[in-house]
Enzyme design. Sequence first.
Site, mmCIF file in Angstrom:
data_model
loop_
_atom_site.group_PDB
_atom_site.id
_atom_site.type_symbol
_atom_site.label_atom_id
_atom_site.label_comp_id
_atom_site.label_asym_id
_atom_site.label_seq_id
_atom_site.Cartn_x
_atom_site.Cartn_y
_atom_site.Cartn_z
ATOM 1 N N ASP A 81 -22.084 -36.000 -2.361
ATOM 2 C CA ASP A 81 -22.592 -36.980 -1.394
ATOM 3 C C ASP A 81 -22.135 -36.596 0.008
ATOM 4 O O ASP A 81 -21.170 -35.840 0.184
ATOM 5 C CB ASP A 81 -22.077 -38.390 -1.758
ATOM 6 N N ASP A 84 -19.845 -40.282 6.620
ATOM 7 C CA ASP A 84 -19.945 -40.512 8.066
ATOM 8 C C ASP A 84 -18.749 -39.923 8.798
ATOM 9 O O ASP A 84 -18.875 -39.475 9.938
ATOM 10 C CB ASP A 84 -20.053 -42.012 8.349
ATOM 11 N N LYS A 94 -17.706 -44.037 4.542
ATOM 12 C CA LYS A 94 -19.094 -44.054 4.114
ATOM 13 C C LYS A 94 -19.646 -45.459 4.301
ATOM 14 O O LYS A 94 -18.916 -46.369 4.616
ATOM 15 C CB LYS A 94 -19.196 -43.636 2.628
ATOM 16 N N GLY A 97 -25.313 -46.660 4.942
ATOM 17 C CA GLY A 97 -26.404 -47.141 4.092
ATOM 18 C C GLY A 97 -26.032 -48.504 3.499
ATOM 19 O O GLY A 97 -25.155 -49.188 4.010
ATOM 20 N N GLU A 103 -21.991 -46.107 -4.597
ATOM 21 C CA GLU A 103 -21.408 -44.840 -4.112
ATOM 22 C C GLU A 103 -19.943 -44.719 -4.539
ATOM 23 O O GLU A 103 -19.500 -43.675 -5.013
ATOM 24 C CB GLU A 103 -21.522 -44.752 -2.581
HETATM 25 C C1 5RP Z 1 -24.522 -43.627 3.107
HETATM 26 C C2 5RP Z 1 -23.529 -42.582 3.451
HETATM 27 C C3 5RP Z 1 -24.054 -41.254 3.883
HETATM 28 O O1 5RP Z 1 -23.566 -40.285 3.023
HETATM 29 C C4 5RP Z 1 -23.619 -40.995 5.291
HETATM 30 O O2 5RP Z 1 -24.166 -41.995 6.138
HETATM 31 C C5 5RP Z 1 -24.042 -39.591 5.776
HETATM 32 O O3 5RP Z 1 -25.408 -39.530 6.010
HETATM 33 P P1 5RP Z 1 -26.086 -38.216 6.552
HETATM 34 O O4 5RP Z 1 -25.957 -37.164 5.506
HETATM 35 O O5 5RP Z 1 -27.529 -38.634 6.780
HETATM 36 O O6 5RP Z 1 -25.423 -37.810 7.845
HETATM 37 O O7 5RP Z 1 -22.353 -42.773 3.360
HETATM 38 O O8 5RP Z 1 -23.877 -44.824 2.749
#
Ligand code: 5RP
Length: 224
Positions: A81, A84, A94, A97, A103
């Site tokens: 995964d 952020d 994280k 989303g 998650e």
């Molecule tokens: C969702 C997350 C995502 O993994 C995080 O926002 C990273 O997103 P991206 O790969 O688009 O930069 O934690 O809850």
Amino acid sequence: MNDKELVAHQALQYVSENMIVGLGTGSTANYFIDALAKRNRDEKLNVRAVSSSVVSMIKAKEAGLTLLAMEQIKEIDLYVDGADEITADLTLLKGRGYDLVKEKLLARSAKRFIVIADESKIVKNIGDNFPIPSEVHPFAWELIKNFLIKKGTGDIRINAAKDGYAITSCGNFVLDFNYAEKDTEKLNALLSQTPGIVEHGIFYNLAHGALISNNGKVREIWKN
Ligand code: 5RP
């Protein structure tokens, strides 16, 4: 290939035959889903996937992966995964989303959890670039906000259309807060112990490794 796509492809080396693989959510995780589906098809790996969100479930289905419901699994082999924020000790932020609960469940249930990201996600302290999200029971949000306001600044998350509160896939609200406390271990404990918070965005001691890309190069960070 951009940096997010690059780390997604690098993560494929940790996939092997008959694995149950957890799929993350976000643009970096989406690259992994596509790459995984292709390798699974080309090499007939018999991988089965579990998604961390409705979005990643739809993406995986379209890509042709076989999906398992969370109710059907006891553990998974690998979870890949994005994040952020990532600190040097692999603590993550994280939750931009709406599927924090799934998650973190997949992160905790994985024999190996690898985070994939570009260099922009590396921070000194969790909370440097984004507020920390806490998913809260709808009936409890005012009580929890009143408690958290003594520890920092923030508010309830507004939805994308800006005509109501954001609602997670579990039907909860989100409180996004910046905290005066910068010690992630203490913040993790505080949020984990606050009644009414269903889950929060600090992923402490969960990631086993990280693949970080910067201008076409990938470095790996592993927990001892
Ligand atoms: C969702 C997350 C995502 O993994 C995080 O926002 C990273 O997103 P991206 O790969 O688009 O930069 O934690 O809850």
